[in-house]
Motif scaffolding. Structure first.
Motif, PDB file in Angstrom:
ATOM      1  N   LYS A  72       0.862  -1.181   0.000  1.00 28.89           N
ATOM      2  CA  LYS A  72       0.000   0.000   0.000  1.00 28.89           C
ATOM      3  C   LYS A  72       0.900   1.232   0.000  1.00 28.89           C
ATOM      4  CE  LYS A  72      -3.738  -2.522   2.191  1.00 28.89           C
ATOM      5  NZ  LYS A  72      -4.686  -2.621   3.330  1.00 28.89           N
ATOM      6  N   GLU A  73       0.972   1.862  -1.151  1.00 31.07           N
ATOM      7  CA  GLU A  73       1.918   2.950  -1.372  1.00 31.07           C
ATOM      8  C   GLU A  73       1.175   4.264  -1.569  1.00 31.07           C
ATOM      9  OE1 GLU A  73       5.186   4.159  -4.800  1.00 31.07           O
ATOM     10  OE2 GLU A  73       4.841   2.037  -4.311  1.00 31.07           O
ATOM     11  N   LEU A  74       1.595   5.266  -0.840  1.00 27.43           N
ATOM     12  CA  LEU A  74       0.986   6.589  -0.918  1.00 27.43           C
ATOM     13  C   LEU A  74       1.940   7.564  -1.598  1.00 27.43           C
ATOM     14  CD1 LEU A  74      -1.207   8.713  -0.055  1.00 27.43           C
ATOM     15  CD2 LEU A  74       0.158   9.040   2.020  1.00 27.43           C
ATOM     16  N   VAL A  75       1.461   8.212  -2.652  1.00 31.82           N
ATOM     17  CA  VAL A  75       2.178   9.311  -3.269  1.00 31.82           C
ATOM     18  C   VAL A  75       1.388  10.570  -2.938  1.00 31.82           C
ATOM     19  CG1 VAL A  75       3.039  10.330  -5.405  1.00 31.82           C
ATOM     20  CG2 VAL A  75       3.037   7.842  -5.119  1.00 31.82           C
ATOM     21  N   TYR A  76       1.977  11.402  -2.107  1.00 34.61           N
ATOM     22  CA  TYR A  76       1.300  12.562  -1.518  1.00 34.61           C
ATOM     23  C   TYR A  76       1.839  13.801  -2.231  1.00 34.61           C
ATOM     24  CZ  TYR A  76      -0.728  14.851   2.710  1.00 34.61           C
ATOM     25  OH  TYR A  76      -1.470  15.580   3.604  1.00 34.61           O
ATOM     26  N   ARG A  77       1.095  14.264  -3.226  1.00 34.74           N
ATOM     27  CA  ARG A  77       1.584  15.338  -4.088  1.00 34.74           C
ATOM     28  C   ARG A  77       1.147  16.719  -3.640  1.00 34.74           C
ATOM     29  NH1 ARG A  77      -0.420  11.462  -7.847  1.00 34.74           N
ATOM     30  NH2 ARG A  77       1.279  10.279  -8.816  1.00 34.74           N
ATOM     31  N   GLN A  78       0.052  16.786  -2.884  1.00 37.33           N
ATOM     32  CA  GLN A  78      -0.464  18.103  -2.523  1.00 37.33           C
ATOM     33  C   GLN A  78      -1.327  18.008  -1.270  1.00 37.33           C
ATOM     34  OE1 GLN A  78      -3.093  20.005  -5.425  1.00 37.33           O
ATOM     35  NE2 GLN A  78      -2.117  21.977  -4.987  1.00 37.33           N
ATOM     36  N   GLU A  79      -1.243  19.025  -0.427  1.00 32.21           N
ATOM     37  CA  GLU A  79      -2.112  19.159   0.742  1.00 32.21           C
ATOM     38  C   GLU A  79      -3.047  20.335   0.501  1.00 32.21           C
ATOM     39  OE1 GLU A  79      -4.356  18.901   3.288  1.00 32.21           O
ATOM     40  OE2 GLU A  79      -2.783  17.504   3.959  1.00 32.21           O
ATOM     41  N   GLY A  80      -4.347  20.060   0.498  1.00 31.45           N
ATOM     42  CA  GLY A  80      -5.325  21.098   0.193  1.00 31.45           C
ATOM     43  C   GLY A  80      -5.878  21.834   1.385  1.00 31.45           C
ATOM     44  N   THR A  81      -5.590  21.358   2.601  1.00 34.23           N
ATOM     45  CA  THR A  81      -6.095  21.995   3.809  1.00 34.23           C
ATOM     46  C   THR A  81      -4.971  22.781   4.475  1.00 34.23           C
ATOM     47  OG1 THR A  81      -7.690  20.207   4.156  1.00 34.23           O
ATOM     48  CG2 THR A  81      -7.201  21.622   6.042  1.00 34.23           C
ATOM     49  N   GLU A  82      -5.110  24.073   4.497  1.00 32.78           N
ATOM     50  CA  GLU A  82      -4.050  24.932   5.028  1.00 32.78           C
ATOM     51  C   GLU A  82      -3.744  24.596   6.487  1.00 32.78           C
ATOM     52  OE1 GLU A  82      -3.011  29.706   5.577  1.00 32.78           O
ATOM     53  OE2 GLU A  82      -4.869  29.072   4.590  1.00 32.78           O
ATOM     54  N   GLY A  83      -2.469  24.425   6.793  1.00 34.88           N
ATOM     55  CA  GLY A  83      -2.038  24.184   8.157  1.00 34.88           C
ATOM     56  C   GLY A  83      -2.228  22.766   8.652  1.00 34.88           C
ATOM     57  N   ARG A  84      -2.705  21.860   7.791  1.00 35.56           N
ATOM     58  CA  ARG A  84      -2.954  20.493   8.263  1.00 35.56           C
ATOM     59  C   ARG A  84      -1.673  19.665   8.369  1.00 35.56           C
ATOM     60  NH1 ARG A  84      -3.509  15.379   5.900  1.00 35.56           N
ATOM     61  NH2 ARG A  84      -4.614  13.943   7.296  1.00 35.56           N
ATOM     62  N   THR A  85      -0.822  19.740   7.368  1.00 34.72           N
ATOM     63  CA  THR A  85       0.334  18.850   7.297  1.00 34.72           C
ATOM     64  C   THR A  85       1.635  19.636   7.362  1.00 34.72           C
ATOM     65  OG1 THR A  85      -0.881  17.219   5.995  1.00 34.72           O
ATOM     66  CG2 THR A  85       1.522  17.095   5.919  1.00 34.72           C
ATOM     67  N   THR A  86       2.482  19.259   8.302  1.00 38.82           N
ATOM     68  CA  THR A  86       3.798  19.879   8.447  1.00 38.82           C
ATOM     69  C   THR A  86       4.876  18.831   8.222  1.00 38.82           C
ATOM     70  OG1 THR A  86       2.979  21.493  10.055  1.00 38.82           O
ATOM     71  CG2 THR A  86       5.356  21.111   9.997  1.00 38.82           C
ATOM     72  N   VAL A  87       5.832  19.163   7.369  1.00 40.36           N
ATOM     73  CA  VAL A  87       6.992  18.315   7.127  1.00 40.36           C
ATOM     74  C   VAL A  87       8.167  18.901   7.906  1.00 40.36           C
ATOM     75  CG1 VAL A  87       8.551  17.351   5.404  1.00 40.36           C
ATOM     76  CG2 VAL A  87       6.132  17.720   4.830  1.00 40.36           C
ATOM     77  N   VAL A  88       8.700  18.132   8.830  1.00 42.63           N
ATOM     78  CA  VAL A  88       9.854  18.549   9.629  1.00 42.63           C
ATOM     79  C   VAL A  88      11.090  17.874   9.047  1.00 42.63           C
ATOM     80  CG1 VAL A  88      10.864  18.679  11.939  1.00 42.63           C
ATOM     81  CG2 VAL A  88       8.362  18.721  11.665  1.00 42.63           C
ATOM     82  N   LEU A  89      11.933  18.664   8.385  1.00 46.74           N
ATOM     83  CA  LEU A  89      13.151  18.148   7.773  1.00 46.74           C
ATOM     84  C   LEU A  89      14.321  18.345   8.726  1.00 46.74           C
ATOM     85  CD1 LEU A  89      12.696  19.478   4.133  1.00 46.74           C
ATOM     86  CD2 LEU A  89      12.533  17.090   4.901  1.00 46.74           C
ATOM     87  N   VAL A  90      14.986  17.249   9.060  1.00 44.19           N
ATOM     88  CA  VAL A  90      16.060  17.261  10.042  1.00 44.19           C
ATOM     89  C   VAL A  90      17.391  17.106   9.303  1.00 44.19           C
ATOM     90  CG1 VAL A  90      16.898  16.296  12.211  1.00 44.19           C
ATOM     91  CG2 VAL A  90      14.458  16.080  11.595  1.00 44.19           C
ATOM     92  N   GLU A  91      18.318  18.017   9.555  1.00 47.15           N
ATOM     93  CA  GLU A  91      19.589  18.006   8.839  1.00 47.15           C
ATOM     94  C   GLU A  91      20.559  16.997   9.426  1.00 47.15           C
ATOM     95  OE1 GLU A  91      20.425  22.082   6.770  1.00 47.15           O
ATOM     96  OE2 GLU A  91      19.988  22.493   8.880  1.00 47.15           O
ATOM     97  N   GLU A  92      20.076  15.786   9.580  1.00 42.16           N
ATOM     98  CA  GLU A  92      20.852  14.631  10.013  1.00 42.16           C
ATOM     99  C   GLU A  92      20.366  13.422   9.234  1.00 42.16           C
ATOM    100  OE1 GLU A  92      22.098  15.341  14.649  1.00 42.16           O
ATOM    101  OE2 GLU A  92      20.248  14.244  14.271  1.00 42.16           O
ATOM    102  N   THR A  93      21.138  12.342   9.302  1.00 43.62           N
ATOM    103  CA  THR A  93      20.709  11.059   8.744  1.00 43.62           C
ATOM    104  C   THR A  93      19.836  10.359   9.773  1.00 43.62           C
ATOM    105  OG1 THR A  93      22.680  10.848   7.375  1.00 43.62           O
ATOM    106  CG2 THR A  93      21.459   8.832   7.851  1.00 43.62           C
ATOM    107  N   LEU A  94      18.573  10.181   9.426  1.00 42.50           N
ATOM    108  CA  LEU A  94      17.617   9.548  10.325  1.00 42.50           C
ATOM    109  C   LEU A  94      16.785   8.538   9.550  1.00 42.50           C
ATOM    110  CD1 LEU A  94      16.277  12.659  12.278  1.00 42.50           C
ATOM    111  CD2 LEU A  94      17.831  10.914  13.169  1.00 42.50           C
ATOM    112  N   GLY A  95      16.464   7.429  10.203  1.00 42.18           N
ATOM    113  CA  GLY A  95      15.579   6.446   9.597  1.00 42.18           C
ATOM    114  C   GLY A  95      16.153   5.847   8.328  1.00 42.18           C
ATOM    115  N   TYR A  96      15.241   5.219   7.565  1.00 41.01           N
ATOM    116  CA  TYR A  96      15.640   4.617   6.299  1.00 41.01           C
ATOM    117  C   TYR A  96      14.540   4.786   5.266  1.00 41.01           C
ATOM    118  CZ  TYR A  96      13.264   0.758   8.779  1.00 41.01           C
ATOM    119  OH  TYR A  96      12.384  -0.003   9.521  1.00 41.01           O
TER     120      TYR A  96
END
Length: 219
Positions: free
Chosen positions: A195-219
């Motif tokens: 079950k693969e999700l390709v998330y191209r756009q968020e239409g609800t303002e303020g709903r989704t936040t992407v926190v990008l961490v300037e380290e190597t995390l996860g896989y």
């Protein structure tokens, strides 16, 4: 569930380490700009501690909180904080996994997808503003498209790649080699990105936040 780290499986997978390289400053800036144009809020933080501080501050007292399995959330210390830390949230994760009955736990897990705040990660992030995530059952990212009121996606910049095609390739050629090993250890079964999700756009303002961490995390 035991704390499982990427390093636990590094000797058991045959992968190209180039998939974990960090983007240049210009490439990271491109990713941020395109994610924001796609409707996502974006926060870039320096390290795991800053990531934890950000998400803790973002979730208000009294909010119901659930998450999908994420090595990244474990690495920044969020799971320890959720289960043992000083907060006034409703810990839906703890509630769900305290249920002994399989059918009742599955029902509670479905209900928890609609929590006030749902946290997880992505398997890859395209600089074109695309998020890609997948798992076997869909329970890890089932809340992403709609169910959760607020979504916090935390990812190391090692997951930033050129575009949607590269993001899907990273998922299949890199991330799921690790996830398959983890699943066999944790659940005794092989995993598959069924079950693969390709998330191209968020239409609800303020709903989704992407926190990008300037380290190597996860896989």
């Amino acid at each position: 569930m035991s704390d499982q780290q990427k390093a636990d499986y590094i000797d058991d997978v045959d992968v190209d380490d180039a998939w974990d390289e960090h983007p240049s400053d210009a490439e990271l800036e491109e990713a941020v700009e395109n994610l924001e144009e796609s409707g996502f809020d974006v926060e870039v933080v320096a390290d795991a501690k800053a990531a934890l501080d950000y998400v803790v501050d973002a979730i208000p007292s009294g909010a119901s909180v659930m998450n999908g399995h994420s090595t990244t959330l474990e690495e920044i210390g969020f799971m320890s904080h959720l289960n043992e830390g000083d907060h006034e949230w409703e810990n839906r994760y703890g509630e769900v996994f305290s249920i002994d009955d399989d059918e009742a736990r599955a029902a509670a897990r479905r209900e928890a997808q609609a929590s006030d705040y749902f946290l997880g990660s992505a398997n890859a992030i395209g600089r074109d503003g695309t998020l890609v995530a997948a798992d076997l059952s869909g329970s890890r990212m089932g809340a992403y498209p709609f169910a959760a009121k607020h979504l916090l996606v935390v990812a190391g910049v090692n997951k930033v790649v050129a575009d949607e095609d590269a993001a899907r390739e990273r998922l299949h050629e890199y991330a799921y080699a690790f996830e398959n090993e983890r699943a066999q250890e944790a659940y005794g079964v092989e995993s598959y990105p069924s079950k693969e999700l390709v998330y191209r756009q968020e239409g609800t303002e303020g709903r989704t936040t992407v926190v990008l961490v300037e380290e190597t995390l996860g896989y």
